[in-house]
Scaffold this motif. Structure first.
Motif, PDB file in Angstrom:
ATOM      1  N   PRO A 135       0.796  -1.224   0.000  1.00 15.32           N
ATOM      2  CA  PRO A 135       0.000   0.000   0.000  1.00 15.32           C
ATOM      3  C   PRO A 135       0.832   1.279   0.000  1.00 15.32           C
ATOM      4  CG  PRO A 135      -0.140  -1.098   2.128  1.00 15.32           C
ATOM      5  CD  PRO A 135       0.559  -2.037   1.187  1.00 15.32           C
ATOM      6  N   THR A 136       2.022   1.261   0.595  1.00 17.30           N
ATOM      7  CA  THR A 136       2.843   2.468   0.607  1.00 17.30           C
ATOM      8  C   THR A 136       3.418   2.770  -0.772  1.00 17.30           C
ATOM      9  OG1 THR A 136       4.876   1.322   1.271  1.00 17.30           O
ATOM     10  CG2 THR A 136       3.440   2.133   3.045  1.00 17.30           C
ATOM     11  N   LYS A 137       3.413   1.772  -1.660  1.00 12.71           N
ATOM     12  CA  LYS A 137       3.917   1.970  -3.025  1.00 12.71           C
ATOM     13  C   LYS A 137       2.786   2.359  -3.986  1.00 12.71           C
ATOM     14  CE  LYS A 137       8.117   0.374  -2.136  1.00 12.71           C
ATOM     15  NZ  LYS A 137       8.483   0.920  -0.862  1.00 12.71           N
ATOM     16  N   VAL A 138       1.645   1.648  -3.931  1.00 17.19           N
ATOM     17  CA  VAL A 138       0.556   1.916  -4.882  1.00 17.19           C
ATOM     18  C   VAL A 138      -0.394   2.997  -4.407  1.00 17.19           C
ATOM     19  CG1 VAL A 138       0.567  -0.335  -5.987  1.00 17.19           C
ATOM     20  CG2 VAL A 138      -0.890   0.038  -4.010  1.00 17.19           C
ATOM     21  N   GLU A 139      -0.411   3.275  -3.112  1.00 21.11           N
ATOM     22  CA  GLU A 139      -1.338   4.250  -2.554  1.00 21.11           C
ATOM     23  C   GLU A 139      -0.632   5.210  -1.589  1.00 21.11           C
ATOM     24  OE1 GLU A 139      -4.507   4.854  -3.238  1.00 21.11           O
ATOM     25  OE2 GLU A 139      -4.587   3.247  -4.702  1.00 21.11           O
ATOM     26  N   PRO A 140       0.429   5.897  -2.039  1.00 24.51           N
ATOM     27  CA  PRO A 140       1.147   6.775  -1.115  1.00 24.51           C
ATOM     28  C   PRO A 140       0.293   7.937  -0.596  1.00 24.51           C
ATOM     29  CG  PRO A 140       1.924   7.100  -3.354  1.00 24.51           C
ATOM     30  CD  PRO A 140       1.011   5.900  -3.380  1.00 24.51           C
ATOM     31  N   ALA A 141      -0.785   8.266  -1.286  1.00 21.58           N
ATOM     32  CA  ALA A 141      -1.692   9.313  -0.787  1.00 21.58           C
ATOM     33  C   ALA A 141      -2.479   8.828   0.429  1.00 21.58           C
ATOM     34  CB  ALA A 141      -2.657   9.744  -1.886  1.00 21.58           C
ATOM     35  N   HIS A 142      -2.646   7.506   0.557  1.00 23.13           N
ATOM     36  CA  HIS A 142      -3.444   6.935   1.646  1.00 23.13           C
ATOM     37  C   HIS A 142      -2.600   6.237   2.713  1.00 23.13           C
ATOM     38  CE1 HIS A 142      -6.602   6.811  -1.685  1.00 23.13           C
ATOM     39  NE2 HIS A 142      -6.949   7.782  -0.851  1.00 23.13           N
ATOM     40  N   TYR A 143      -1.397   5.788   2.370  1.00 26.53           N
ATOM     41  CA  TYR A 143      -0.571   4.997   3.286  1.00 26.53           C
ATOM     42  C   TYR A 143       0.843   5.565   3.333  1.00 26.53           C
ATOM     43  CZ  TYR A 143      -4.383   1.676   2.786  1.00 26.53           C
ATOM     44  OH  TYR A 143      -5.625   1.088   2.780  1.00 26.53           O
ATOM     45  N   LYS A 144       1.278   5.965   4.533  1.00 30.73           N
ATOM     46  CA  LYS A 144       2.616   6.536   4.702  1.00 30.73           C
ATOM     47  C   LYS A 144       3.403   5.649   5.670  1.00 30.73           C
ATOM     48  CE  LYS A 144       4.926  10.432   6.839  1.00 30.73           C
ATOM     49  NZ  LYS A 144       4.925  10.374   8.286  1.00 30.73           N
ATOM     50  N   HIS A 177      -4.648   7.299   5.886  1.00 27.06           N
ATOM     51  CA  HIS A 177      -5.523   8.474   5.765  1.00 27.06           C
ATOM     52  C   HIS A 177      -6.344   8.354   4.476  1.00 27.06           C
ATOM     53  CE1 HIS A 177      -7.003  12.578   5.813  1.00 27.06           C
ATOM     54  NE2 HIS A 177      -6.659  12.639   4.538  1.00 27.06           N
ATOM     55  N   TYR A 178      -7.654   8.390   4.631  1.00 25.81           N
ATOM     56  CA  TYR A 178      -8.572   8.446   3.492  1.00 25.81           C
ATOM     57  C   TYR A 178      -9.476   9.644   3.680  1.00 25.81           C
ATOM     58  CZ  TYR A 178      -7.518   3.813   1.606  1.00 25.81           C
ATOM     59  OH  TYR A 178      -6.890   2.740   1.027  1.00 25.81           O
ATOM     60  N   GLY A 179      -9.491  10.544   2.702  1.00 22.91           N
ATOM     61  CA  GLY A 179     -10.442  11.645   2.728  1.00 22.91           C
ATOM     62  C   GLY A 179     -11.836  11.109   2.440  1.00 22.91           C
ATOM     63  N   PRO A 180     -12.854  11.950   2.604  1.00 23.47           N
ATOM     64  CA  PRO A 180     -14.225  11.509   2.327  1.00 23.47           C
ATOM     65  C   PRO A 180     -14.362  10.947   0.908  1.00 23.47           C
ATOM     66  CG  PRO A 180     -14.216  13.693   3.339  1.00 23.47           C
ATOM     67  CD  PRO A 180     -12.793  13.348   3.015  1.00 23.47           C
ATOM     68  N   HIS A 181     -14.943   9.782   0.801  1.00 25.90           N
ATOM     69  CA  HIS A 181     -15.269   9.120  -0.471  1.00 25.90           C
ATOM     70  C   HIS A 181     -14.053   8.731  -1.312  1.00 25.90           C
ATOM     71  CE1 HIS A 181     -19.386  10.042   0.523  1.00 25.90           C
ATOM     72  NE2 HIS A 181     -19.014  11.276   0.761  1.00 25.90           N
ATOM     73  N   GLU A 182     -12.873   8.700  -0.719  1.00 28.22           N
ATOM     74  CA  GLU A 182     -11.689   8.273  -1.465  1.00 28.22           C
ATOM     75  C   GLU A 182     -11.625   6.753  -1.531  1.00 28.22           C
ATOM     76  OE1 GLU A 182      -8.696  12.042  -0.682  1.00 28.22           O
ATOM     77  OE2 GLU A 182      -8.236  10.136   0.267  1.00 28.22           O
ATOM     78  N   VAL A 213      -2.392  -5.224  13.418  1.00 31.98           N
ATOM     79  CA  VAL A 213      -3.383  -4.500  14.213  1.00 31.98           C
ATOM     80  C   VAL A 213      -3.568  -3.108  13.632  1.00 31.98           C
ATOM     81  CG1 VAL A 213      -3.867  -3.525  16.497  1.00 31.98           C
ATOM     82  CG2 VAL A 213      -2.776  -5.766  16.305  1.00 31.98           C
ATOM     83  N   VAL A 214      -4.829  -2.712  13.491  1.00 35.15           N
ATOM     84  CA  VAL A 214      -5.134  -1.336  13.121  1.00 35.15           C
ATOM     85  C   VAL A 214      -5.654  -0.641  14.372  1.00 35.15           C
ATOM     86  CG1 VAL A 214      -7.519  -1.750  12.330  1.00 35.15           C
ATOM     87  CG2 VAL A 214      -6.246   0.203  11.456  1.00 35.15           C
ATOM     88  N   VAL A 215      -5.146   0.568  14.611  1.00 34.43           N
ATOM     89  CA  VAL A 215      -5.624   1.404  15.712  1.00 34.43           C
ATOM     90  C   VAL A 215      -6.304   2.608  15.063  1.00 34.43           C
ATOM     91  CG1 VAL A 215      -5.012   2.754  17.748  1.00 34.43           C
ATOM     92  CG2 VAL A 215      -3.740   0.651  17.205  1.00 34.43           C
ATOM     93  N   VAL A 216      -7.585   2.752  15.330  1.00 30.52           N
ATOM     94  CA  VAL A 216      -8.398   3.789  14.700  1.00 30.52           C
ATOM     95  C   VAL A 216      -8.196   5.113  15.438  1.00 30.52           C
ATOM     96  CG1 VAL A 216     -10.748   4.478  14.081  1.00 30.52           C
ATOM     97  CG2 VAL A 216     -10.077   2.057  13.983  1.00 30.52           C
ATOM     98  N   ILE A 217      -7.911   6.161  14.673  1.00 30.42           N
ATOM     99  CA  ILE A 217      -7.720   7.493  15.243  1.00 30.42           C
ATOM    100  C   ILE A 217      -9.010   8.306  15.114  1.00 30.42           C
ATOM    101  CG2 ILE A 217      -6.332   9.610  15.165  1.00 30.42           C
ATOM    102  CD1 ILE A 217      -4.773   7.012  15.934  1.00 30.42           C
ATOM    103  N   THR A 218      -9.588   8.330  13.909  1.00 25.92           N
ATOM    104  CA  THR A 218     -10.857   9.034  13.696  1.00 25.92           C
ATOM    105  C   THR A 218     -11.876   8.051  13.143  1.00 25.92           C
ATOM    106  OG1 THR A 218     -10.183   9.746  11.479  1.00 25.92           O
ATOM    107  CG2 THR A 218      -9.753  11.273  13.294  1.00 25.92           C
ATOM    108  N   ALA A 219     -13.132   8.250  13.485  1.00 30.46           N
ATOM    109  CA  ALA A 219     -14.202   7.344  13.065  1.00 30.46           C
ATOM    110  C   ALA A 219     -14.257   7.240  11.543  1.00 30.46           C
ATOM    111  CB  ALA A 219     -15.538   7.836  13.605  1.00 30.46           C
ATOM    112  N   GLY A 220     -14.745   6.099  11.081  1.00 27.30           N
ATOM    113  CA  GLY A 220     -14.880   5.925   9.643  1.00 27.30           C
ATOM    114  C   GLY A 220     -15.893   4.860   9.285  1.00 27.30           C
ATOM    115  N   ASP A 230     -18.547  10.816   5.038  1.00 27.47           N
ATOM    116  CA  ASP A 230     -18.398  12.223   4.654  1.00 27.47           C
ATOM    117  C   ASP A 230     -17.272  12.925   5.399  1.00 27.47           C
ATOM    118  OD1 ASP A 230     -20.531  12.079   2.835  1.00 27.47           O
ATOM    119  OD2 ASP A 230     -22.003  12.483   4.427  1.00 27.47           O
ATOM    120  N   THR A 231     -16.520  12.183   6.231  1.00 23.66           N
ATOM    121  CA  THR A 231     -15.396  12.764   6.974  1.00 23.66           C
ATOM    122  C   THR A 231     -14.143  11.937   6.709  1.00 23.66           C
ATOM    123  OG1 THR A 231     -15.912  11.436   8.932  1.00 23.66           O
ATOM    124  CG2 THR A 231     -16.886  13.651   8.824  1.00 23.66           C
ATOM    125  N   ALA A 232     -12.991  12.534   6.977  1.00 25.85           N
ATOM    126  CA  ALA A 232     -11.718  11.830   6.784  1.00 25.85           C
ATOM    127  C   ALA A 232     -11.579  10.702   7.805  1.00 25.85           C
ATOM    128  CB  ALA A 232     -10.563  12.805   6.923  1.00 25.85           C
TER     129      ALA A 232
END
Length: 151
Positions: free
Chosen positions: A24-33, A47-52, A63-70, A106-108
């Motif tokens: 994911p860090t290679k194909v989706e650098p906008a979403h995975y850092k 990080h995914y913006g709304p509707h991305e 393990v995924v640790v959620v920072i903001t609701a989604g 509708d939120t990041a």
């Protein structure tokens, strides 16, 4: 002989691209850092913006640790769709998986994925252990100060 060498070289390059294309860090650098990596773990800020939406990629078990609701929709490589409602402070175990992701909210959405290299056991996607509010707040503060959460 020369033709065989050329064909093998092209096949090797294509195979390398397919393997890289799933990280994911290679194909989706906008979403995975990539935040940290060693021989045992890979820590990735998500990080995914709304509707991305993402392209198909894969994650090691972790393990995924959620920072903001989604509100997310995962589509695996067989076309099976799973909706996930993620809550801040929640931690979930995921077995190794390959998918496309979509933030249908509708939120990041922000999270941290800690991938365990070489992890192959399959454990239910429904199992999760929420963090207590104090730990979640401390973790969020650390990530914000480290620049892992886009502003």
């Amino acid at each position: 002989m020369a033709l065989r060498s050329i064909v093998l070289a092209i096949a090797g390059c294509l195979a390398t691209q397919v393997v890289r294309a799933q990280d994911p860090t290679k194909v989706e650098p906008a979403h995975y850092k990539l935040d940290f990596e060693n021989e045992r773990v890979q820590v990735v800020a998500v990080h995914y913006g709304p509707h991305e939406k993402s392209a198909m990629h894969e994650h090691p078990g972790g393990v995924v640790v959620v920072i903001t609701a989604g509100h997310l929709k995962f589509t695996d490589d067989n076309g099976k769709v799973t909706e996930v409602f993620a809550k801040p402070g929640e931690a979930r175990w995921f077995a190794p998986f390959k998918h496309r992701a979509e933030n249908v909210g509708d939120t990041a959405y922000n999270a941290v994925y800690i991938g365990i290299k070489g992890k192959k056991e399959v454990i239910s996607l429904q199992d999760f252990v929420p963090l207590d509010p104090e730990t979640a707040e401390t973790f969020l503060g650390f990530l914000s100060s480290a620049g892992s959460i886009p502003q």
